[in-house]
Design an enzyme around this catalytic site. Structure first.
Site, PDB file in Angstrom:
ATOM      1  NE  ARG A   1     -39.755   7.053  66.303  1.00  0.00           N
ATOM      2  CZ  ARG A   1     -38.439   7.298  66.267  1.00  0.00           C
ATOM      3  NH1 ARG A   1     -37.626   6.595  67.051  1.00  0.00           N
ATOM      4  NH2 ARG A   1     -37.934   8.227  65.485  1.00  0.00           N
TER       5      ARG A   1
ATOM      6  CD  GLU B   1     -50.287  -2.880  52.579  1.00  0.00           C
ATOM      7  OE1 GLU B   1     -50.393  -1.768  53.126  1.00  0.00           O
ATOM      8  OE2 GLU B   1     -49.236  -3.268  52.027  1.00  0.00           O
ATOM      9  N   GLY B   2     -54.674  -4.599  51.819  1.00  0.00           N
ATOM     10  CA  GLY B   2     -55.686  -3.668  51.347  1.00  0.00           C
ATOM     11  C   GLY B   2     -55.147  -2.246  51.347  1.00  0.00           C
TER      12      GLY B   2
ATOM     13  CE  LYS C   1     -51.952  -0.792  48.909  1.00  0.00           C
ATOM     14  NZ  LYS C   1     -51.415   0.151  49.899  1.00  0.00           N
TER      15      LYS C   1
ATOM     16  N   GLY D   1     -49.026   2.156  59.590  1.00  0.00           N
ATOM     17  CA  GLY D   1     -47.986   1.142  59.675  1.00  0.00           C
ATOM     18  C   GLY D   1     -48.385  -0.204  59.106  1.00  0.00           C
TER      19      GLY D   1
ATOM     20  CB  VAL E   1     -44.073  -1.189  58.473  1.00  0.00           C
ATOM     21  CG1 VAL E   1     -42.974  -1.764  59.360  1.00  0.00           C
ATOM     22  CG2 VAL E   1     -43.574   0.069  57.772  1.00  0.00           C
TER      23      VAL E   1
END
Length: 205
Positions: free
Chosen positions: A182, A97-98, A33, A15, A18
């Site tokens: 969720r 983001e990795g 990214k 996740g 997200v």
């Protein structure tokens, strides 16, 4: 706000994208990214656009095979050059983001955690709340600290598990930033609602 933050995870498919989309949208940040491995579904940049992020930078490397970047690069006949992974200069905040976890290799002698150390930007560690998360999270925190990487805190994803979340924060000596539950259906609106309910934007300022 001109801050750069790096979003990494304790594992893959937990996740992280997200969460990164929710963070970037909430802050009005640019998303980047650096290395995308696996293009079957268009890549994570397309996902975060669908989830409400307006400013998305192109990747430094787009690799076809959905596997560790070092292997995907080898399959594509590409050598990942750290110089191409320098943090971009943008107006306002930047969310980077990795891929996968903290110790995912970008090349035979270069791990993502090594790049985080070079960047020097604070890291948000995304962790599942499922079984095994204490071990994975504490190992990730230890690997980051060993390299002198500043840790902004831990963001959890999944159903609430109070003891695991509190234990990771206490033993790891890290801030518990919040949790995304969720989200169904998942779209820009439902993500924005869930992020606002689970996190405080001032913790990322």
């Amino acid at each position: 706000m001109t801050r750069t933050m790096v979003v990494t995870g304790t594992d893959t498919e937990i996740g992280k994208t997200v969460f990164a989309a929710g963070l970037a949208a909430a802050l009005g940040a640019t998303y980047w990214k650096p290395v995308q491995a696996g293009l079957d579904e268009g890549g994570d940049g397309d996902t975060v656009r669908r989830l409400g992020v307006a400013k998305v930078l192109p990747e430094a490397y787009r690799l076809a095979t959905p596997c560790s970047p070092h292997r995907a690069a080898a399959i594509d006949g590409v050598t990942i050059d750290p110089a191409r992974l320098a943090l971009p200069v943008v107006d306002g905040p930047l969310v980077v983001e990795g891929a996968g976890g903290v110790l995912v290799p970008l090349a035979d002698d270069l791990l993502y955690a090594d790049m985080f150390a070079r960047w020097g930007a604070p890291v948000v560690l995304v962790a599942r709340t499922a079984l095994g998360t204490i071990n994975h999270s504490l190992l990730s925190i230890e690997a980051l600290r060993r390299r002198g990487v500043p840790i902004l805190g831990v963001a959890f994803v999944g159903e609430p598990v109070e003891d695991s979340e509190a234990t990771i924060a206490r033993i790891g000596g890290v801030k518990r930033l919040g949790r995304l539950g969720r989200i169904a259906p998942l779209d820009a609106g439902t993500l924005a609602q869930a992020f606002a309910a689970g996190f405080r934007t001032e913790d990322f300022a």
